[in-house]
Design a protein around this motif. Structure first.
Motif, mmCIF file in Angstrom:
data_model
loop_
_atom_site.group_PDB
_atom_site.id
_atom_site.type_symbol
_atom_site.label_atom_id
_atom_site.label_comp_id
_atom_site.label_asym_id
_atom_site.label_seq_id
_atom_site.Cartn_x
_atom_site.Cartn_y
_atom_site.Cartn_z
ATOM 1 N N GLU A 51 7.266 -6.055 5.336
ATOM 2 C CA GLU A 51 6.307 -7.027 5.822
ATOM 3 C C GLU A 51 6.251 -7.697 7.020
ATOM 4 N N LYS A 52 7.217 -7.949 7.231
ATOM 5 C CA LYS A 52 7.421 -8.750 8.921
ATOM 6 C C LYS A 52 7.281 -8.101 9.577
ATOM 7 N N THR A 53 8.339 -6.617 9.351
ATOM 8 C CA THR A 53 8.506 -5.281 11.005
ATOM 9 C C THR A 53 8.131 -3.802 10.443
ATOM 10 N N GLY A 54 7.750 -3.834 9.096
ATOM 11 C CA GLY A 54 7.728 -2.660 9.284
ATOM 12 C C GLY A 54 8.863 -1.341 8.761
ATOM 13 N N ALA A 55 10.273 -2.577 8.590
ATOM 14 C CA ALA A 55 11.576 -1.542 7.951
ATOM 15 C C ALA A 55 11.296 -1.389 6.889
ATOM 16 N N ILE A 56 11.601 0.370 6.278
ATOM 17 C CA ILE A 56 11.217 0.010 4.901
ATOM 18 C C ILE A 56 12.253 1.391 4.624
ATOM 19 N N THR A 57 13.087 1.791 3.497
ATOM 20 C CA THR A 57 14.117 2.918 3.353
ATOM 21 C C THR A 57 11.760 3.491 2.590
ATOM 22 N N LEU A 58 12.324 4.783 2.535
ATOM 23 C CA LEU A 58 11.411 5.688 2.487
ATOM 24 C C LEU A 58 11.455 5.708 0.352
ATOM 25 N N ARG A 59 12.637 5.201 -0.319
ATOM 26 C CA ARG A 59 12.566 5.010 -1.232
ATOM 27 C C ARG A 59 11.765 3.726 -2.227
ATOM 28 N N ASN A 60 12.009 2.982 -1.257
ATOM 29 C CA ASN A 60 11.742 1.774 -1.312
ATOM 30 C C ASN A 60 10.364 1.438 -1.081
ATOM 31 N N LEU A 61 9.367 2.366 -0.439
ATOM 32 C CA LEU A 61 8.131 2.379 0.138
ATOM 33 C C LEU A 61 7.662 2.684 -0.991
ATOM 34 N N ILE A 62 8.331 3.552 -2.045
ATOM 35 C CA ILE A 62 7.442 5.115 -2.931
ATOM 36 C C ILE A 62 7.853 3.526 -3.881
ATOM 37 N N ALA A 63 8.490 3.046 -4.115
ATOM 38 C CA ALA A 63 8.493 1.603 -4.981
ATOM 39 C C ALA A 63 7.566 0.843 -4.956
ATOM 40 N N VAL A 64 7.551 0.130 -3.502
ATOM 41 C CA VAL A 64 6.376 -0.806 -3.705
ATOM 42 C C VAL A 64 4.603 0.040 -3.694
ATOM 43 N N LEU A 65 4.478 1.168 -3.026
ATOM 44 C CA LEU A 65 2.748 2.222 -3.418
ATOM 45 C C LEU A 65 2.957 2.434 -5.169
ATOM 46 N N ARG A 66 3.919 2.403 -6.115
ATOM 47 C CA ARG A 66 3.868 3.134 -7.256
ATOM 48 C C ARG A 66 3.202 1.749 -7.741
ATOM 49 N N ALA A 67 4.593 0.428 -7.330
ATOM 50 C CA ALA A 67 3.808 -0.769 -8.013
ATOM 51 C C ALA A 67 2.742 -1.185 -7.719
ATOM 52 N N LEU A 68 1.479 -0.893 -6.703
ATOM 53 C CA LEU A 68 0.680 -1.042 -5.839
ATOM 54 C C LEU A 68 -0.463 -0.681 -6.666
ATOM 55 N N ASP A 69 -0.149 0.658 -7.251
ATOM 56 C CA ASP A 69 -0.613 1.781 -7.698
ATOM 57 C C ASP A 69 -1.330 2.450 -6.457
ATOM 58 N N LEU A 70 -0.661 2.317 -5.839
ATOM 59 C CA LEU A 70 -1.058 3.527 -4.138
ATOM 60 C C LEU A 70 -0.330 4.954 -4.566
ATOM 61 N N LEU A 71 0.603 5.160 -4.971
ATOM 62 C CA LEU A 71 1.331 6.731 -5.114
ATOM 63 C C LEU A 71 0.317 8.040 -4.392
ATOM 64 N N ASP A 72 -0.755 8.018 -5.766
ATOM 65 C CA ASP A 72 -1.150 8.853 -4.977
ATOM 66 C C ASP A 72 -1.425 9.747 -3.734
ATOM 67 N N GLY A 73 -1.993 8.258 -3.119
ATOM 68 C CA GLY A 73 -2.184 8.237 -1.751
ATOM 69 C C GLY A 73 -1.072 9.803 -1.069
ATOM 70 N N LEU A 74 0.297 9.649 -1.675
ATOM 71 C CA LEU A 74 0.788 10.377 -1.344
ATOM 72 C C LEU A 74 0.721 11.719 -1.839
ATOM 73 N N ASP A 75 0.027 12.500 -2.121
ATOM 74 C CA ASP A 75 -0.542 13.246 -2.285
ATOM 75 C C ASP A 75 -1.444 14.822 -1.083
ATOM 76 N N THR A 76 -2.239 13.764 -0.348
ATOM 77 C CA THR A 76 -2.489 14.177 0.745
ATOM 78 C C THR A 76 -1.968 13.956 1.507
ATOM 79 N N LEU A 77 -0.569 13.897 1.737
ATOM 80 C CA LEU A 77 0.054 13.256 3.104
ATOM 81 C C LEU A 77 0.072 14.814 3.921
#
Length: 114
Positions: A51-77
């Protein structure tokens, strides 16, 4: 300014800011960093760093998006291979023939005054 003109770091920071805004918003997830870390299964320190720097691993980003119920957005990426790209879709939309309504008849046919 379009996203194409931003650096990779600027894009990562923008993504982090948008995730943060969604996380804290009552219309979004409305949860704390501690709760998101728990729900996503990632540590609080990596979440704070993201949240401070934007640095995150892809797996952690996927976990965060899943927890926020935003994972569906990756389908259209990334579009399917062979599917028209965004520029082709935009061009097709521009060249569509627009329906033009025929002018109303003034002959009085069908008119209550005619």
């Amino acid at each position: 300014m379009t996203i194409q003109h931003l650096t990779n770091t600027e894009i990562a920071l923008r993504l982090a800011q948008e995730v943060h805004a969604w996380r804290v918003s009552p219309e979004g997830a409305g949860i704390s960093q501690v709760e998101l870390a728990r729900k996503s299964g990632i540590g609080l320190t990596p979440l704070k760093r993201f949240e401070k720097t934007g640095a995150i691993t892809l797996r952690n980003l996927i976990a965060v998006l899943r927890a926020l119920d935003l994972l569906d957005g990756l389908d259209t990426l990334i579009p399917e291979p062979g599917a028209p790209g965004p520029l082709a879709l935009l061009e097709a939309e521009r060249t569509k023939v627009k329906r033009v309504r025929a002018p109303r008849s003034t002959s009085g046919k069908g008119s209550p005054h005619g």
